[in-house]
Write a protein that holds these residues in place. Structure first.
Motif, PDB file in Angstrom:
ATOM      1  N   ALA A1275      -7.633  -1.124   9.847  1.00  0.00           N
ATOM      2  CA  ALA A1275      -6.701  -1.743  10.798  1.00  0.00           C
ATOM      3  C   ALA A1275      -6.627  -0.838  12.014  1.00  0.00           C
ATOM      4  N   TYR A1276      -6.659  -1.480  13.160  1.00  0.00           N
ATOM      5  CA  TYR A1276      -6.593  -0.720  14.416  1.00  0.00           C
ATOM      6  C   TYR A1276      -5.168  -0.810  14.942  1.00  0.00           C
ATOM      7  N   VAL A1277      -4.577   0.362  15.085  1.00  0.00           N
ATOM      8  CA  VAL A1277      -3.152   0.422  15.459  1.00  0.00           C
ATOM      9  C   VAL A1277      -3.025   1.196  16.753  1.00  0.00           C
ATOM     10  N   VAL A1278      -2.187   0.677  17.632  1.00  0.00           N
ATOM     11  CA  VAL A1278      -1.888   1.412  18.864  1.00  0.00           C
ATOM     12  C   VAL A1278      -0.495   2.007  18.693  1.00  0.00           C
ATOM     13  N   LEU A1284      -5.117   4.396  16.555  1.00  0.00           N
ATOM     14  CA  LEU A1284      -5.342   4.978  15.235  1.00  0.00           C
ATOM     15  C   LEU A1284      -6.058   3.953  14.375  1.00  0.00           C
ATOM     16  N   ILE A1285      -6.833   4.470  13.449  1.00  0.00           N
ATOM     17  CA  ILE A1285      -7.502   3.581  12.507  1.00  0.00           C
ATOM     18  C   ILE A1285      -6.876   3.824  11.141  1.00  0.00           C
ATOM     19  N   LEU A1286      -6.285   2.768  10.569  1.00  0.00           N
ATOM     20  CA  LEU A1286      -5.751   2.838   9.210  1.00  0.00           C
ATOM     21  C   LEU A1286      -6.745   2.134   8.299  1.00  0.00           C
ATOM     22  N   GLU A1287      -6.784   2.557   7.058  1.00  0.00           N
ATOM     23  CA  GLU A1287      -7.699   1.900   6.132  1.00  0.00           C
ATOM     24  C   GLU A1287      -6.985   1.657   4.822  1.00  0.00           C
ATOM     25  N   GLY A1288      -7.530   0.689   4.095  1.00  0.00           N
ATOM     26  CA  GLY A1288      -6.862   0.372   2.853  1.00  0.00           C
ATOM     27  C   GLY A1288      -7.715  -0.514   1.979  1.00  0.00           C
ATOM     28  N   GLN A1289      -7.190  -0.908   0.859  1.00  0.00           N
ATOM     29  CA  GLN A1289      -7.930  -1.758  -0.063  1.00  0.00           C
ATOM     30  C   GLN A1289      -6.967  -2.643  -0.818  1.00  0.00           C
ATOM     31  N   HIS A1290      -7.446  -3.846  -1.152  1.00  0.00           N
ATOM     32  CA  HIS A1290      -6.695  -4.775  -1.970  1.00  0.00           C
ATOM     33  C   HIS A1290      -7.520  -5.127  -3.182  1.00  0.00           C
TER      34      HIS A1290
END
Length: 1464
Positions: A1275-1278, A1284-1290
């Protein structure tokens, strides 16, 4: 009124007795002085006749006189000074104090049990302790009352010391004893001189005092003979001469002093004089004092009063701080007294009493007298009365009676006229108003009216009350006619008393006579002394008739400002009247006792004042009248302090402070200062004694909390310490239960699944909710913090200084044996226990505040925390301190104390009510509470945990990397570190593969938390396969996934060292605020007997916001073979929706990879119809993905362990995230852990037949698929203009073919209400039949044929098309299959769409398919003309081979198999 020793019938005759003067020569006084007595004092104990006396009345009737008493006194020519009388009365009252050791008098009045015990002043805390327990009911009626000897002494002295007046003759001298000694040179001449002296005193106008009854006074000549020193023969000869001269009736020889004073010690002779002499009557006071008594000022009186109890004179009463507002009942500061009769009663009572006591100490009265002498004196009094006094009185009565009779012959008017003409010395007549104002006329001594009065008085003195009443009644009429109000009042008074005393009570007591007399004396004559006598007599008479209400009203009516002592005594008697009524008026009793106490205080009678207040307190106490209680307690405190009863004073002031006071702030402040002042004086008396108990501030003992351990360190930058346990946390029973369960879980794992029998959950903070039945364990060198809950009930601030704990310590050696004596210390000996001292602690008005006090144990042993010790003080100035602005007089940062005292308060905690056994339920018993009695044990390791870069907000499913630092801050190494949590899916330390992961400090930077490998674009959309075993990630069959060992290097953390470990976090799938509890468990390398392990708690609070929702389904593919020629493949459909709102600043999500993980299946490739490589999802967008899944190679599953999972990654970018490594696999396995916890059913391979349930299970298994999908995203977050780049998994866990599965928990709909059924359902086997959906997955069918077939119908009319029917057994069991080709479509709709055709060859095939076997049947279809045909007409029936019960159902293809036949 209080009960008297004498009845009123005895009291009145004793109060009015014939008075006899005594005129003695100097020699006589010398002889009597040898016995330390005057002549009159010598006769006093023997002045009552022991036998009845007879005399004849004027009618010659015999009249009997019982218990006649005469009063002999020395002639005093000066009337007594009013000041001297007041001094005497004061002395009498102050000298008559309650006697010690009497049985307590209890009055039961209504709901009250009142202790009128005379001991109540001396009891240490009579108004505070439960006095009812110490009392015993008296056997007499409930109207029994206490005696008041001080009142009786006052009344007796008052009546005896009344100066003689002209309007009455009761205390005028009837006779005079002329006493000379036989040792004188010329006794007879001495008698002549004494007789002339008496005549001169009586008849010379120079002497207006004393008063004589009649002109011809009886003279009785007494010759006093000293037996031990005189000549008896001479005495006898002189006596003979006397008899010849004066007659045998008029003289007497009295022999005394039968022994010398130096022989007095040989024989103990009774001393009947002491009881009389202590009263120090007014008549003989000139013998002791020179001139009239001067009244000393109050200052001398006060200082002398203090020396009364033998205390130091230097303690001044004025030293009491007087900061009070004046109160109507407050004891006034006495003013300087004067000699006038209207002046106050402040005379030198106590000091003169003190001196008299000192003078009388060791003095023996009657030392030269023997018992024979006593009898001689008694005989002398008898002779004098029989032969001298009574005949004289009888003769006088006859003379007066004759005058009366002669007067009755005259007419009333004529008599009055004659009286007006011939009474020359009478004052001229005046108007009635003037008469009333001047107390009426003054009669000459020979006035006829006075003769009647004389006769009446004489009859009264000899107890002839009938004749006395008629005379008084006659005189009263005459006096009232003449408006002689003083005379009339006197006649009314005595007429009333005579009427009451008449034998047989012929007429009722005329109380209105007394009322008129009192009113006249008080209002017209302004003579309060006579009014007081009336009241005292009338009240006694009314009391004897049980008219207590009238008696009380009478007593109260005479209270006035002119005499505090009289008012105090009368108010006290009125109070006793109220309590003795038929319906006792207890509150009136108490109120009037308060008024009496106030007046006693003004009169300087401090002890009596204190006693009155104490008795009244019994009524006011505990009734909610707090202001009244405060006033009484305050007065008791002040009076006790004045009397140097300091303990009583402290108790009284203490009681004011500990009640919920309704006083104003200023008044409370004054009370507090007074208490501190008194308390300071008490503590100065015993400076080395134990600390006394202080009343303020209140301590709520049950709210005391004890915390074992160091305080939590504050956050240091990105470093955040574990929350653990602290006193700032509120108790929560649910959370406490969770921590207990977590600890039990980890202990069970460490002890191989069994919780030890001696296990008790660790308690770091003890409070009223915790289990305090066992002695808590504290570790040496670790502080113990005690939180004490203070409350200030006052409206003024309290200032405590040098506040610390009070403790007792029993040191032990290593083996647990006592080493030394018990040490009870506050401070000092810091090598055993160090104590923290709070130098200043301010509690504002009505504030509750806690103080946290620490102890530092430096030695093992048993510690008992007893209480707190501190200096109690208040702040100068009346303002409430709010802690911001300094008060005037306060230094900055320091408050200036006005006064402070040091003391203690104990912490006494009542344990819980026991309610287990029958005995405990029926009785009230309490268990122990041992939170303040810790056992100090040996050193243990101490772990501190710090979290670095620990997030507070995450997206759902977001992976973030943080670091945890473990530090051992003790002197012992620790080992066996584990962490347990109810939410193990939230975090991981990264399994065995963690070493492969790059150490990146934060996921916020563009460094991934995942292990990645750069891939070339050619491999996109094709799966990259890897495998990993769940055992490597700490998850396997039978283990506890919640208990995670922390991978410490060498498994030991040495003292003073620390280690940092990476920790990956994954945001929970539900949005909202999550509290996640971590419990760190660790042990000491060296095993301790008492503490096996220690724990550290941490609660992480994470706020998650929505990210992606993933939904997936799986269905079987119709194509039976894949590219590799293997059958059994499936399609996986994945829907991904971006549910994030733009609040979190997320611009878009990129799906970077889809991975599968399964033991049996793997994703093969992506079926992307749109050819769109860029998997981006903006807000609220939804994406759909389709993947092909194939079964893994069987050999892979066989060669490796059964816990082996195959991971397949399909990449949408140019970096592969290795899903089989940490942290991706960790979180995947943790999401699976709930499934893995379920026990696996192992199929038995025996040849025996399976039950129906086994068959069901096998059929059900065909429709199950354990395929797990992992969606990895960025996810790209400002944030703050920085991307910032957030990452995750489902994770989506697919269980069943055709059933949707979700990455987020689904809300359960509540079940609908069903109708109640009233019959028993039939037990049919239909419920055991598998559903059509389950059976349809047992055998998978697939038709292989050309889609179009060209046939030249004009050449050959029949078209034969070869069709291959593939049958695939999806189960692991043998299946019998029947293929029936005879089925025809009967529905007309189907016939319209698809034409009908026949199959050629065998119409039914019976086959047996082995586990996972694929079988092909070659069929031929026959068509007769062109068209579109559906080849899906074969019916397939299946059943398990070894099953008796046949489950048979038609297997229908999901899609029609259409073939187009064309003509060429």
């Amino acid at each position: 009124m209080a009960q008297c020793v004498q009845s009123v019938q005895e009291l009145i005759p004793d109060s009015f007795v014939p008075c006899v003067a005594a005129l003695c020569s100097d020699e006589v006084e010398r002889l009597t002085r040898l016995n330390h007595l005057s002549f009159a004092e010598l006769l006093k104990p023997f002045s009552r006749l022991t036998s009845e006396v007879h005399m004849r009345d004027p009618n010659n009737q015999l009249h009997i006189i019982k218990n006649l008493k005469i009063a002999v006194s020395n002639i005093v020519t000066q009337p007594p000074q009013p000041g001297a009388i007041r001094k005497l009365l004061n002395d009498v009252v102050s000298g008559s104090q309650p006697s010690e050791g009497l049985v307590a008098n209890v009055i039961t009045a209504g709901d009250y049990d009142l202790n009128i015990s005379d001991r109540s002043i001396k009891a240490s805390v009579p108004w505070y302790s439960n006095w009812k327990d110490t009392l015993m009911e008296l056997k007499e009626s409930s109207l029994h009352t206490a005696t008041t000897p001080w009142f009786e002494s006052y009344r007796e002295t008052f009546l005896q010391s009344m100066p003689a007046s002209d309007h009455e003759f009761l205390n005028h001298y009837l006779a005079c004893m002329l006493v000379a000694s036989s040792s004188e040179a010329e006794p007879m001449e001495q008698f002549s001189r004494l007789s002339q002296e008496q005549h001169r005193i009586q008849h010379n106008n120079d002497y207006s005092y004393p008063k004589w009854f009649i002109p011809n006074t009886l003279k009785y000549y007494v010759l006093l003979h000293d037996v031990s020193a005189g000549d008896e023969q001479r005495a006898e000869s002189i006596y003979e001469e006397m008899k010849q001269k004066y007659g045998t009736q008029g003289c007497y020889l009295l022999k005394i002093n039968s022994r010398t004073s130096n022989r007095a010690s040989d024989e103990q002779i009774p001393d009947p004089w002491s009881q009389y002499l202590q009263k120090n009557s007014i008549q003989n006071q000139e013998s002791y004092e020179d001139g009239p008594c001067t009244i000393t000022s109050n200052k001398n009186y006060d200082s002398n009063l203090l020396s009364l109890d033998g205390l130091d004179n230097e303690v001044k009463v004025d030293a009491l701080p007087n900061n009070f507002r004046t109160h109507p009942l407050q004891p006034d500061q006495p003013s300087e007294s004067s000699n006038s009769i209207d002046g106050p009663d402040h005379v030198k009572s106590a000091s003169s009493l003190h001196e008299t006591k000192k003078a009388n100490t060791g003095v023996i009265h009657g030392a030269c007298l023997t018992l024979t002498d006593h009898d001689r004196i008694r005989q002398f009094i008898q002779e004098f009365t029989f032969r001298g006094l009574l005949p004289h009185i009888e003769k006088t009565i006859r003379q007066l009676n004759d005058q009366l009779i002669s007067r009755k012959g005259l007419s009333r008017s004529l008599f009055s006229a004659t009286k007006k003409w011939f009474s020359g010395s009478k004052v001229p007549e005046k108007s009635i108003n003037e008469l009333k104002n001047t107390s009426g006329l003054l009669y000459p001594p020979e006035a006829p009216e006075l003769q009647i009065r004389k006769m009446a008085d004489l009859c009264f003195l000899v107890q002839h009350y009938d004749l006395a009443y008629s005379c008084y009644h006659t005189a009263k009429k005459d006096f009232l006619n003449d408006q002689a109000m003083l005379y009339a009042a006197g006649a009314l008074e005595m007429a009333a008393v005579s009427a009451f005393l008449q034998p047989g009570a012929p007429r009722p007591y005329p109380a209105h006579y007394m009322d008129t007399a009192i009113q006249t004396y008080r209002d017209i004559c302004k003579n309060m002394v006579l009014a007081e006598r009336c009241v005292l007599l009338s009240a006694e008479i009314l009391k004897s008739q049980s008219k207590y209400s009238e008696a009380a009203a009478l007593l109260i009516r005479l209270t006035s400002e002119d005499s505090d002592l009289r008012s105090a005594l009368l108010l006290e008697q009125a109070a006793h009247c109220f309590i003795n009524m038929k319906s006792p008026m207890v509150r009136k009793y108490a109120f009037h006792m308060i008024l009496a106490g106030h007046r006693f205080s003004k009169a300087g009678q401090k002890k009596h004042a204190l006693r009155c207040y104490c008795q009244a307190m019994q009524v006011y106490k505990g009734k909610g009248w707090s202001l009244a209680e405060d006033h009484i307690n305050f007065t008791i405190g002040r009076q006790s302090y004045t009397l140097r009863q300091l303990d009583n004073a402290v108790s009284a002031f203490r009681h004011i402070l500990i009640n919920e006071s309704k006083q104003s702030a200023a008044q409370q402040g004054a009370f507090l200062r007074e208490y501190l002042y008194v308390y300071k004086n008490v503590s100065q008396l015993s400076p080395d004694g134990a600390f006394p108990q202080l009343p303020l501030p209140y301590i709520n003992s049950s709210a005391t909390r004890v915390f074992f351990g160091h305080d939590r360190r504050p956050a240091d930058g990105e470093k955040q310490a574990a929350t653990h346990v602290s006193l700032d946390q509120e108790y929560d029973s649910e959370s406490s239960q969770q921590w207990r369960e977590l600890e039990e879980q980890v202990v069970a794992v460490v002890n191989k699944g069994i919780i030890p029998s001696g296990f008790h959950p660790t308690q770091y903070c003890l409070n009223s909710y915790s289990d305090n039945s066992r002695f808590p364990l504290a570790v040496v060198e670790e502080p113990i913090t005690v939180e004490v809950a203070f409350r200030n009930p006052l409206k003024v601030p309290l200032f405590l200084t040098d506040l610390s704990l009070l403790w007792k310590f029993q040191p032990k050696d290593v083996n647990g044996k006592d080493t030394e004596e018990v040490r009870e210390l506050v401070t000092g000996e810091p090598e055993m226990i160090g104590a923290e001292v709070i130098s200043e602690f301010l509690i504002n008005s009505e504030e509750s505040k806690v103080a946290r006090l620490k102890l530092f144990p430096h030695h093992i042993g048993e510690l008992h925390i007893l209480g707190v010790v501190y200096n109690l003080g208040t702040i100068q100035g009346s303002m409430t301190v709010d802690g911001i602005g300094a008060l005037p007089g306060c230094h900055t940062g320091k408050h200036s104390l006005s006064m402070s005292v040091r003391g203690r308060q104990d912490l006494e905690i009542q344990g819980p009510r026991l309610n287990n056994t029958k005995e405990e339920k029926t009785s009230i018993t309490y268990g122990p509470d041992r939170r303040l009695d810790p056992i100090i044990t040996e050193e243990m390791p101490l772990l501190e945990v710090f979290f670095i870069h620990f997030p507070t907000g995450l997206l759902c499913g977001e992976i973030r990397k943080a670091y945890v630092e473990f530090a051992n801050v003790s002197k012992c190494p620790l080992t066996g570190l584990k962490v347990v949590s109810k939410r193990p899916e939230f975090f991981t330390f990264g399994g065995n593969t963690a070493v492969l992961t790059p150490l990146s400090p934060s996921a916020s930077e563009n460094c991934s938390a995942y292990k990645t490998v750069v891939t070339d674009s050619a491999s996109v959309c094709t799966a990259l396969v890897s495998s990993a075993s769940s055992v490597g990630f700490g998850i396997g069959i039978g283990c506890q996934p919640e208990v995670i060992p922390v991978p410490l290097p060498d498994t030991v953390l040495l003292p003073g060292t620390s280690v940092q470990l990476p920790m990956w976090l994954r945001g929970p799938d539900e949005e909202g605020v999550h509290e996640i509890n971590f419990l760190f468990y660790y042990e000491s390398v060296k095993k301790q007997p008492k503490i096996q392990h220690r724990i550290l708690r941490h609660t992480a609070v994470i706020c998650t916001s929505r990210s992606l929702n993933v939904k997936a389904t799986v269905c079987r593919s119709n194509s039976l073979e894949d590219e590799e020629g293997r059958g059994d493949n499936m399609l996986v459909f994945v829907d991904v929706e971006n549910t994030n709102t733009s609040e979190a600043g997320v611009k878009e999500f990129h799906i970077v990879q889809v991975s599968s993980s399964s033991k049996h299946w793997k994703l093969q490739k992506s079926v992307d119809l749109s050819e769109n490589k860029d998997a981006k999802l903006a807000s609220r967008e939804k994406g759909k993905f389709c993947f092909k899944a194939i079964r893994c190679n069987e050999r892979e599953g066989v060669t490796q362990s059964s816990e082996n999972y195959t991971f397949a990654d399909i990449i949408f970018g140019n970096e592969q995230i290795i899903s089989s490594a940490s942290p991706c696999a960790d979180f995947f396995y943790q999401s699976l852990s709930s499934e893995l916890k379920k026990p696996r059913t192992q199929l038995s391979m025996h040849l025996e037949k399976h039950s129906v349930e086994d068959a069901m299970r096998l059929i059900r298994k065909c429709s199950e698929v354990d395929l797990n999908i992992v969606i990895l995203w960025k996810a790209y977050v400002v944030e703050d203009s920085k991307q910032l780049i957030l990452e995750g998994q489902h994770h989506v866990i697919l269980h069943t073919i055709g059933k949707e599965a979700f990455s987020y928990p689904q809300k359960q709909d509540p079940p609908e209400m069903e109708l109640l059924k009233f019959f028993r359902p039939e037990n049919t086997s239909a419920s055991l039949r598998p559903s059509a959906e389950q059976l349809s997955n047992l055998i998978k069918t697939s038709l292989h044929y050309p889609e179009t077939f060209n046939h030249p119908f004009h050449q050959k009319s029949l078209c034969l098309v070869p069709v291959t029917l593939l049958l695939s057994n999806c189960s692991k069991a043998d299946v019998d299959v029947i293929v029936d080709l005879r089925h025809k479509t009967t529905s007309p709709e189907a016939l319209e769409i698809h034409g009908s055709f026949p199959w050629l060859g065998q119409t039914q095939y019976k086959l047996q398919l082995k586990s996972r076997e694929i079988h092909s049947l070659q069929l031929k279809a026959c068509f007769v003309h062109t068209g579109v045909y559906n080849l899906g007409t074969p019916r397939v029936f299946a059943k398990l081979s070894d099953q008796v019960t046949v489950f048979e159902t038609s297997q229908q293809n999901s899609m029609p198999a259409l073939i187009i036949i064309t003509d060429v």
